[in-house]
Design a protein around this motif. Structure first.
Motif, mmCIF file in Angstrom:
data_model
loop_
_atom_site.group_PDB
_atom_site.id
_atom_site.type_symbol
_atom_site.label_atom_id
_atom_site.label_comp_id
_atom_site.label_asym_id
_atom_site.label_seq_id
_atom_site.Cartn_x
_atom_site.Cartn_y
_atom_site.Cartn_z
ATOM 1 N N SER A 244 5.423 -6.216 -9.629
ATOM 2 C CA SER A 244 5.889 -4.880 -9.984
ATOM 3 C C SER A 244 7.320 -4.677 -9.501
ATOM 4 C CB SER A 244 4.960 -3.826 -9.357
ATOM 5 O OG SER A 244 4.969 -3.967 -7.939
ATOM 6 N N GLU A 245 7.911 -3.549 -9.938
ATOM 7 C CA GLU A 245 9.286 -3.241 -9.533
ATOM 8 C C GLU A 245 9.382 -3.021 -8.019
ATOM 9 O OE1 GLU A 245 10.556 0.081 -11.769
ATOM 10 O OE2 GLU A 245 10.472 -0.943 -13.716
ATOM 11 N N ARG A 246 8.323 -2.452 -7.451
ATOM 12 C CA ARG A 246 8.334 -2.208 -6.005
ATOM 13 C C ARG A 246 8.354 -3.521 -5.223
ATOM 14 N NH1 ARG A 246 10.236 0.651 -1.971
ATOM 15 N NH2 ARG A 246 8.829 0.681 -0.162
ATOM 16 N N LEU A 247 7.573 -4.506 -5.671
ATOM 17 C CA LEU A 247 7.570 -5.810 -5.002
ATOM 18 C C LEU A 247 8.912 -6.504 -5.137
ATOM 19 C CD1 LEU A 247 4.021 -7.194 -5.881
ATOM 20 C CD2 LEU A 247 4.823 -6.286 -3.697
ATOM 21 N N LEU B 162 11.220 -4.922 -2.648
ATOM 22 C CA LEU B 162 10.940 -5.375 -1.287
ATOM 23 C C LEU B 162 11.310 -6.834 -1.080
ATOM 24 C CD1 LEU B 162 7.469 -3.655 -0.720
ATOM 25 C CD2 LEU B 162 9.685 -2.932 0.189
ATOM 26 N N ALA B 163 11.288 -7.618 -2.126
ATOM 27 C CA ALA B 163 11.607 -9.046 -2.005
ATOM 28 C C ALA B 163 13.103 -9.311 -1.925
ATOM 29 C CB ALA B 163 11.008 -9.807 -3.186
ATOM 30 N N GLU B 164 13.910 -8.350 -2.282
ATOM 31 C CA GLU B 164 15.355 -8.556 -2.216
ATOM 32 C C GLU B 164 15.802 -8.670 -0.760
ATOM 33 O OE1 GLU B 164 17.242 -5.432 -4.236
ATOM 34 O OE2 GLU B 164 16.584 -6.040 -6.260
#
Length: 258
Positions: free
Chosen positions: A170-173, A176-178
């Motif tokens: 998802s966009e949220r993951l 957070l992965a950036e």
């Protein structure tokens, strides 16, 4: 010949400190004990011993504490005499109520014996299906453990499902992965070797820098010893002002108690 420097007429601080400590006016030299003599001292008295004299206050303090006026000594016997009235006395209701033992609490239970008695019903009881199910040990699926030579990409690739391969986060993951961004004023460490500019390589020191960089000249005295103290420094005497500054503060000076 070098002439000696004469000391000033006033008393120097060093001379004052060199004087021995003066005894206080109330000092009395310790007398030798009369008990360490070879023979008894000649003192007035029939036995020849030392007679001590004390003041009235010391004599009053040394006296023992007087006995209390109402003090009663110990009884002559542990068996006390009981009167007939005490023997025939009957307790009233209040005394009888206070003499009763304290009742136990409602929730008080006696200690259980070490060996408990098992009833026949408990001995012949049978467990239900639910208890049998809970009593069974938990079973686990066997782990997929492979040998060291089986750890290959092709071997594991067949076991990965197509849904897991085509999964998208998802966009949220993704946010957070950036990785965390660097600070605006962050600077990387300088390299160990960096290029030197041509102007720096061709720079010439000024006359003042050359004078400061030149070592101190000792002349023809090649055997100069920097740790040697000159005779002038050895025989030097401080000025009266330095003696005044070396003296301690008068308000902090006090004489030691004898």
């Amino acid at each position: 010949m070098a002439t000696e420097v004469e000391a000033p007429q006033s008393t120097r601080r060093l001379d004052v400190l060199a004087r021995p400590k003066q005894l206080p006016p109330t000092y009395r030299e310790d007398r030798r004990s009369v008990y360490w003599l070879d023979k008894p001292p000649l003192m007035p008295g029939s036995d020849g011993t030392t007679k001590f004299a004390c003041t009235d206050w010391v004599a009053a303090i040394s006296n023992h504490k007087p006995i209390y006026s109402r003090y009663v000594s110990d009884r002559p016997s542990p068996k006390s005499v009981v009167s007939k009235a005490a023997q025939n006395a009957e307790a009233n209701e209040r005394v009888a109520f206070l003499a009763e033992p304290k009742d136990w609490a409602r929730h008080f239970t006696l200690h259980r014996p070490v060996m408990t008695h098992v009833t026949k019903g408990a001995q012949q009881a049978t467990a239900s299906e639910r208890i049998d199910f809970l009593a069974k040990p938990k079973t686990y699926q066997p782990l997929k453990i492979k040998e060291s030579w089986d750890y290959d990409i092709n071997e594991w690739d067949n076991e990965i499902s197509s849904a897991a391969k085509n999964a998208r986060c998802s966009e949220r993951l993704e946010a957070l992965a950036e990785p965390k961004a660097l600070h605006n004023h962050f600077r990387f460490a300088k390299p160990i070797r960096w290029n030197t500019e041509d102007s720096t390589l061709k720079a010439i020191a000024t006359l003042r820098l050359q004078q400061l960089a030149r070592p101190k000249s000792r002349g023809k005295n090649e055997q100069y010893d920097p740790y040697k103290v000159s005779s002038a420094a050895i025989h030097a005497r401080p000025t009266p002002r330095i003696d005044e500054l070396c003296a301690p503060i008068p308000r902090k000076m006090r004489q030691k108690k004898p």
